[in-house]
Design a protein around this motif. Structure first.
Motif, PDB file in Angstrom:
ATOM      1  N   GLY A 194       5.756 -16.160-108.606  1.00  0.00           N
ATOM      2  CA  GLY A 194       5.098 -16.149-109.900  1.00  0.00           C
ATOM      3  C   GLY A 194       3.704 -16.728-109.823  1.00  0.00           C
ATOM      4  O   GLY A 194       3.298 -17.314-108.821  1.00  0.00           O
ATOM      5  N   PRO A 195       2.915 -16.598-110.894  1.00  0.00           N
ATOM      6  CA  PRO A 195       1.529 -17.083-110.905  1.00  0.00           C
ATOM      7  C   PRO A 195       1.469 -18.611-110.911  1.00  0.00           C
ATOM      8  O   PRO A 195       2.367 -19.275-111.422  1.00  0.00           O
ATOM      9  CB  PRO A 195       0.966 -16.502-112.201  1.00  0.00           C
ATOM     10  CG  PRO A 195       2.162 -16.307-113.078  1.00  0.00           C
ATOM     11  CD  PRO A 195       3.298 -15.943-112.165  1.00  0.00           C
ATOM     12  N   VAL A 196       0.407 -19.139-110.326  1.00  0.00           N
ATOM     13  CA  VAL A 196       0.178 -20.576-110.288  1.00  0.00           C
ATOM     14  C   VAL A 196      -1.194 -20.864-110.881  1.00  0.00           C
ATOM     15  O   VAL A 196      -2.190 -20.265-110.461  1.00  0.00           O
ATOM     16  CB  VAL A 196       0.248 -21.129-108.847  1.00  0.00           C
ATOM     17  CG1 VAL A 196      -0.076 -22.613-108.832  1.00  0.00           C
ATOM     18  CG2 VAL A 196       1.609 -20.859-108.220  1.00  0.00           C
ATOM     19  N   ASP A 197      -1.257 -21.761-111.826  1.00  0.00           N
ATOM     20  CA  ASP A 197      -2.529 -22.228-112.368  1.00  0.00           C
ATOM     21  C   ASP A 197      -2.999 -23.359-111.457  1.00  0.00           C
ATOM     22  O   ASP A 197      -2.568 -24.511-111.602  1.00  0.00           O
ATOM     23  CB  ASP A 197      -2.339 -22.725-113.812  1.00  0.00           C
ATOM     24  CG  ASP A 197      -3.644 -23.151-114.457  1.00  0.00           C
ATOM     25  OD1 ASP A 197      -4.575 -23.556-113.733  1.00  0.00           O
ATOM     26  OD2 ASP A 197      -3.729 -23.116-115.699  1.00  0.00           O
ATOM     27  N   TRP A 198      -3.856 -23.026-110.495  1.00  0.00           N
ATOM     28  CA  TRP A 198      -4.206 -23.988-109.458  1.00  0.00           C
ATOM     29  C   TRP A 198      -4.973 -25.192-109.997  1.00  0.00           C
ATOM     30  O   TRP A 198      -4.775 -26.318-109.542  1.00  0.00           O
ATOM     31  CB  TRP A 198      -5.007 -23.285-108.362  1.00  0.00           C
ATOM     32  CG  TRP A 198      -4.162 -22.341-107.569  1.00  0.00           C
ATOM     33  CD1 TRP A 198      -4.186 -20.978-107.617  1.00  0.00           C
ATOM     34  CD2 TRP A 198      -3.140 -22.692-106.651  1.00  0.00           C
ATOM     35  NE1 TRP A 198      -3.238 -20.462-106.770  1.00  0.00           N
ATOM     36  CE2 TRP A 198      -2.587 -21.487-106.156  1.00  0.00           C
ATOM     37  CE3 TRP A 198      -2.634 -23.905-106.178  1.00  0.00           C
ATOM     38  CZ2 TRP A 198      -1.553 -21.463-105.223  1.00  0.00           C
ATOM     39  CZ3 TRP A 198      -1.607 -23.880-105.246  1.00  0.00           C
ATOM     40  CH2 TRP A 198      -1.080 -22.671-104.781  1.00  0.00           C
ATOM     41  N   ALA A 199      -5.855 -24.981-110.943  1.00  0.00           N
ATOM     42  CA  ALA A 199      -6.609 -26.106-111.508  1.00  0.00           C
ATOM     43  C   ALA A 199      -5.666 -27.068-112.213  1.00  0.00           C
ATOM     44  O   ALA A 199      -5.774 -28.302-112.073  1.00  0.00           O
ATOM     45  CB  ALA A 199      -7.674 -25.592-112.464  1.00  0.00           C
ATOM     46  N   ASP A 200      -4.725 -26.545-112.984  1.00  0.00           N
ATOM     47  CA  ASP A 200      -3.761 -27.389-113.687  1.00  0.00           C
ATOM     48  C   ASP A 200      -2.860 -28.117-112.706  1.00  0.00           C
ATOM     49  O   ASP A 200      -2.576 -29.309-112.873  1.00  0.00           O
ATOM     50  CB  ASP A 200      -2.928 -26.536-114.641  1.00  0.00           C
ATOM     51  CG  ASP A 200      -1.895 -27.362-115.389  1.00  0.00           C
ATOM     52  OD1 ASP A 200      -2.299 -28.160-116.256  1.00  0.00           O
ATOM     53  OD2 ASP A 200      -0.684 -27.220-115.095  1.00  0.00           O
TER      54      ASP A 200
END
Length: 267
Positions: free
Chosen positions: A226-232
């Protein structure tokens, strides 16, 4: 980056490797966290990446005798070829000091013959060499467990070893611990006392252990897909930005997280 071996990608390595993990018997449990076996068959050599944890292993590869593998400060690569296997015992963080006869910090990034380790030096000859890689994992585990049982101290780890292990477990379980001073305060210790405790009983220092377990959360996200919000995610793990997270991950795991993600099947 160099061209990838396609056998690394999408979980394909599982078709050529078999891994089995068993809990130790109660008499070994104070020392050993798990017994494990990996067996493989490769027509062409395969470079297996191994990521570090703050643990000492005693392992036997093929027909070789047991060796002590100290904690690694970063990833390592072993070349696997043909048909063979390795059986190992992963010691609980903190406890190997009583076996090594020296600070575990002296074992970081080292591999030793058991003759170089005081408690194991007089251990009987390895009795499992006759087993092939195709033997049931339980048979390999019994061999290694019997060999360890002959020479591990009967009294179990001491108080300082148990304290060090409990602190490693606290870091692994609590994602809010992102700084050494926070762990020291939670333990009721000064920072320097904490650092000495880890050097003596764990090997890697508390800063390294914290970083390793926070980065494990990245691996868990990648494995889940699944997608990962890298900044978060970087902010959650206590990093100033995504770049710092990526550099730390690459230092320990050998490649940036977006590259490492390709090792898992797409979901």
């Amino acid at each position: 980056m160099a061209q990838r071996d396609p056998r690394e990608l999408g979980g394909h390595w599982r078709t050529a490797q078999r891994i089995a993990v068993h809990e130790p018997d109660p008499d070994l449990a104070p020392w050993v966290e798990r017994l494990w076996t990996a067996s493989w068959e490769y027509a062409e050599p395969y470079r297996q990446k191994i990521v570090p944890l703050p643990q000492v292993h005693v392992s036997v590869i093929g027909v070789q005798g047991p060796r002590v593998v100290g904690p690694r400060s970063r990833h390592m690569v072993r070349e696997l070829a043909g048909r063979s296997s390795v059986v190992g015992a992963a010691f609980r963080p903190g406890v190997f000091r009583a076996v090594a006869g020296c600070a575990v910090g002296a074992l970081v990034d080292r591999e030793l013959d058991v003759a170089e380790v005081p408690v194991l030096a007089g251990a009987p000859a390895w009795g499992g060499t006759q087993r092939s890689g195709a033997a049931a994992p339980e048979a390999h585990h019994r061999d290694l467990a019997s060999w360890l049982r002959a020479h591990l101290p009967a009294e179990g780890p001491g108080r300082a070893a148990r304290e060090a292990g409990e602190l490693v477990a606290r870091v692994a379980a609590d994602p809010t611990i992102a700084r050494v001073d926070r762990l020291a305060a939670a333990a009721g210790l000064g920072v320097r006392t904490l650092q000495r405790l880890f050097a003596e009983h764990v090997g890697p220092g508390p800063k390294w252990v914290i970083r390793r377990y926070r980065l494990q959360e990245v691996v868990d996200r990648l494995e889940a897909g699944g997608p990962v919000d890298w900044a978060d995610l970087a902010a959650t793990l206590g990093y100033a930005d995504q770049g710092h997270l990526s550099r730390d991950f690459a230092d320990l795991f050998g490649e940036p997280p977006t590259w490492y993600a390709r090792r898992y099947p797409a979901t």
